[in-house]
Design a protein around this motif. Sequence first.
Motif, PDB file in Angstrom:
ATOM      1  N   LEU A   1       0.836  -1.192   0.000  1.00  0.00           N
ATOM      2  CA  LEU A   1       0.000   0.000   0.000  1.00  0.00           C
ATOM      3  C   LEU A   1       0.876   1.249   0.000  1.00  0.00           C
ATOM      4  N   HIS A   2       0.642   2.108  -0.960  1.00  0.00           N
ATOM      5  CA  HIS A   2       1.233   3.443  -0.908  1.00  0.00           C
ATOM      6  C   HIS A   2       0.601   4.169   0.273  1.00  0.00           C
ATOM      7  N   CYS A   3       1.392   4.865   1.061  1.00  0.00           N
ATOM      8  CA  CYS A   3       0.881   5.474   2.290  1.00  0.00           C
ATOM      9  C   CYS A   3       1.706   6.686   2.660  1.00  0.00           C
ATOM     10  N   VAL A   4       1.068   7.660   3.272  1.00  0.00           N
ATOM     11  CA  VAL A   4       1.748   8.791   3.904  1.00  0.00           C
ATOM     12  C   VAL A   4       1.378   8.748   5.382  1.00  0.00           C
ATOM     13  N   SER A   5       2.363   8.568   6.236  1.00  0.00           N
ATOM     14  CA  SER A   5       2.105   8.387   7.662  1.00  0.00           C
ATOM     15  C   SER A   5       2.018   9.714   8.398  1.00  0.00           C
ATOM     16  N   GLY A   6       1.136  10.568   7.910  1.00  0.00           N
ATOM     17  CA  GLY A   6       0.770  11.788   8.610  1.00  0.00           C
ATOM     18  C   GLY A   6      -0.665  11.647   9.071  1.00  0.00           C
ATOM     19  N   TYR A   7      -0.993  12.224  10.209  1.00  0.00           N
ATOM     20  CA  TYR A   7      -2.317  12.010  10.807  1.00  0.00           C
ATOM     21  C   TYR A   7      -2.940  13.339  11.240  1.00  0.00           C
ATOM     22  N   PRO A   8      -3.705  13.986  10.361  1.00  0.00           N
ATOM     23  CA  PRO A   8      -4.002  13.609   8.975  1.00  0.00           C
ATOM     24  C   PRO A   8      -2.860  13.981   8.046  1.00  0.00           C
ATOM     25  N   ALA A   9      -2.951  13.514   6.802  1.00  0.00           N
ATOM     26  CA  ALA A   9      -1.957  13.844   5.783  1.00  0.00           C
ATOM     27  C   ALA A   9      -2.606  14.724   4.725  1.00  0.00           C
ATOM     28  N   PRO A  10      -1.916  15.768   4.257  1.00  0.00           N
ATOM     29  CA  PRO A  10      -2.485  16.589   3.178  1.00  0.00           C
ATOM     30  C   PRO A  10      -2.452  15.822   1.862  1.00  0.00           C
ATOM     31  N   ALA A  11      -3.448  16.045   1.035  1.00  0.00           N
ATOM     32  CA  ALA A  11      -3.511  15.351  -0.251  1.00  0.00           C
ATOM     33  C   ALA A  11      -2.264  15.613  -1.082  1.00  0.00           C
ATOM     34  N   SER A  12      -1.696  16.809  -0.951  1.00  0.00           N
ATOM     35  CA  SER A  12      -0.527  17.167  -1.751  1.00  0.00           C
ATOM     36  C   SER A  12       0.693  16.318  -1.427  1.00  0.00           C
ATOM     37  N   ASP A  13       0.695  15.658  -0.277  1.00  0.00           N
ATOM     38  CA  ASP A  13       1.818  14.782   0.081  1.00  0.00           C
ATOM     39  C   ASP A  13       1.735  13.416  -0.603  1.00  0.00           C
ATOM     40  N   TYR A  14       0.585  13.085  -1.158  1.00  0.00           N
ATOM     41  CA  TYR A  14       0.371  11.698  -1.583  1.00  0.00           C
ATOM     42  C   TYR A  14       1.032  11.321  -2.911  1.00  0.00           C
ATOM     43  N   ASN A  15       1.209  12.276  -3.815  1.00  0.00           N
ATOM     44  CA  ASN A  15       1.905  11.957  -5.065  1.00  0.00           C
ATOM     45  C   ASN A  15       1.411  10.622  -5.639  1.00  0.00           C
ATOM     46  N   LEU A  16       0.142  10.579  -5.987  1.00  0.00           N
ATOM     47  CA  LEU A  16      -0.496   9.310  -6.349  1.00  0.00           C
ATOM     48  C   LEU A  16       0.119   8.627  -7.567  1.00  0.00           C
ATOM     49  N   ARG A  17       0.822   9.371  -8.394  1.00  0.00           N
ATOM     50  CA  ARG A  17       1.471   8.720  -9.541  1.00  0.00           C
ATOM     51  C   ARG A  17       2.490   7.679  -9.075  1.00  0.00           C
ATOM     52  N   THR A  18       2.885   7.756  -7.815  1.00  0.00           N
ATOM     53  CA  THR A  18       3.804   6.757  -7.266  1.00  0.00           C
ATOM     54  C   THR A  18       3.197   5.362  -7.325  1.00  0.00           C
ATOM     55  N   ILE A  19       1.869   5.270  -7.260  1.00  0.00           N
ATOM     56  CA  ILE A  19       1.208   3.962  -7.292  1.00  0.00           C
ATOM     57  C   ILE A  19       1.581   3.202  -8.561  1.00  0.00           C
ATOM     58  N   GLN A  20       1.522   3.868  -9.698  1.00  0.00           N
ATOM     59  CA  GLN A  20       1.848   3.212 -10.961  1.00  0.00           C
ATOM     60  C   GLN A  20       3.321   2.816 -11.009  1.00  0.00           C
ATOM     61  N   ASP A  21       4.165   3.671 -10.461  1.00  0.00           N
ATOM     62  CA  ASP A  21       5.589   3.332 -10.425  1.00  0.00           C
ATOM     63  C   ASP A  21       5.837   2.126  -9.527  1.00  0.00           C
ATOM     64  N   MET A  22       5.136   2.071  -8.392  1.00  0.00           N
ATOM     65  CA  MET A  22       5.289   0.929  -7.490  1.00  0.00           C
ATOM     66  C   MET A  22       4.851  -0.366  -8.164  1.00  0.00           C
ATOM     67  N   GLN A  23       3.756  -0.312  -8.909  1.00  0.00           N
ATOM     68  CA  GLN A  23       3.286  -1.509  -9.610  1.00  0.00           C
ATOM     69  C   GLN A  23       4.337  -2.015 -10.588  1.00  0.00           C
ATOM     70  N   GLN A  24       4.933  -1.103 -11.327  1.00  0.00           N
ATOM     71  CA  GLN A  24       5.929  -1.490 -12.321  1.00  0.00           C
ATOM     72  C   GLN A  24       7.243  -1.914 -11.667  1.00  0.00           C
ATOM     73  N   ARG A  25       7.632  -1.191 -10.615  1.00  0.00           N
ATOM     74  CA  ARG A  25       8.929  -1.444  -9.988  1.00  0.00           C
ATOM     75  C   ARG A  25       8.939  -2.740  -9.187  1.00  0.00           C
ATOM     76  N   PHE A  26       7.840  -3.008  -8.474  1.00  0.00           N
ATOM     77  CA  PHE A  26       7.834  -4.148  -7.556  1.00  0.00           C
ATOM     78  C   PHE A  26       7.000  -5.324  -8.047  1.00  0.00           C
ATOM     79  N   GLY A  27       6.193  -5.101  -9.079  1.00  0.00           N
ATOM     80  CA  GLY A  27       5.436  -6.193  -9.668  1.00  0.00           C
ATOM     81  C   GLY A  27       4.382  -6.800  -8.759  1.00  0.00           C
ATOM     82  N   LEU A  28       3.805  -5.977  -7.883  1.00  0.00           N
ATOM     83  CA  LEU A  28       2.821  -6.464  -6.919  1.00  0.00           C
ATOM     84  C   LEU A  28       1.517  -5.676  -7.039  1.00  0.00           C
ATOM     85  N   LEU A  29       0.425  -6.291  -6.596  1.00  0.00           N
ATOM     86  CA  LEU A  29      -0.801  -5.528  -6.422  1.00  0.00           C
ATOM     87  C   LEU A  29      -0.515  -4.382  -5.466  1.00  0.00           C
ATOM     88  N   THR A  30      -1.016  -3.209  -5.820  1.00  0.00           N
ATOM     89  CA  THR A  30      -0.703  -2.012  -5.044  1.00  0.00           C
ATOM     90  C   THR A  30      -1.986  -1.264  -4.734  1.00  0.00           C
TER      91      THR A  30
END
Length: 349
Positions: A182-211
């Motif tokens: 799971l892509h995650c930002v460990s801020g409580y709460p976390a601002p949306a701007s910290d999430y950089n959601l495009r990282t999800i696609q990179d994680m899928q390609q880089r690690f080859g796992l469901l993300t």
Amino acid sequence: MKELIIDNRRIGAEHAPYIIAEMSANHNGSIETAFKIIEMAKRCGADAVKMQSYTADTITLNSDKADFQIEGGLWDGQTLYELYQSAYTPWEWHKPLFEKARSLGITMFSSPFDTTAVDMLEDLNTPAYKIASFEAIDLPLIKYVAQTGKPLIISTGMANDIEIMEAIDAAKSGGCKQLAILHCVSGYPAPASDYNLRTIQDMQQRFGLLTGLSDHTLDNTTAIASVALGANIIEKHVTLDRDGGGPDDSFSLEELELKHLCEASRTCWESLGQVDYGRKSSEKGNAQFRRSLYFVKPLKAGDIITPDSVRSVRPGYGLPPKMYDQVIGKKVTQDVGFATAINLDILSN
């Protein structure tokens, strides 16, 4: 890895996002509240309820030294021991909570924070495990969980790419065959701007796992957007009352918000579909309203079609507008009136 199966629920790109309602400490010391959170998650359409399995003594030390003092944030002024003593889910609650979830037909599993918690959860036949972000660097714990052979989800808040790879390697070396991150930002709460959601696609390609996404923002926008970027799992903290005063209440979803997340994430996933340039079923009835060529004045059989006698208009029963140049200069084979659709069978050279 194309698919994960938890409690007979298939998780992957071909299935709606798997929604995990994280109860965490939001029972606020009441097992009745915990029961109600499970009921709420079921009503809202969540796939699973997750809790956290630790005691203050298994997660930290009872010390008031500076290292153990919390400064700033939601839990300012407490020691770690005080925080976890107030937030933990008593181990004697686990069995009735699991039984409650099973009676309602909703999956329950947990995040263990040490090996004794794993042993306890195995006794309860938990269907899966989650490694919390703060424990993603605890490779011995990950290996111990992996040895159970159960599906494992690892949250990656604060972890860099090397640490994520180390956690994945630990899980695989321990024998885990079903693994997601799971892509995650460990801020409580976390601002949306910290999430950089495009990282999800990179994680899928880089690690080859469901993300997926462990989302600590205050609404559902980030979570739903993550589905469009390929997130297969969404985890959100949930509560009966955001103003309940518990450790995690203030950044958790209430019932209507959780229901919206479950519905909107599924709608977002359904809208992704496949690459398809064909006419869709909902469009078929409207094809008649496309533009086509019509006569705009009456002509006699044998008359030559001139530009002032033809227009591209709605509806779409005539020839397509792209044939305009082919129509001009031809003759009509029969008398035609105003507002007559132009078709090949009434044209001649």
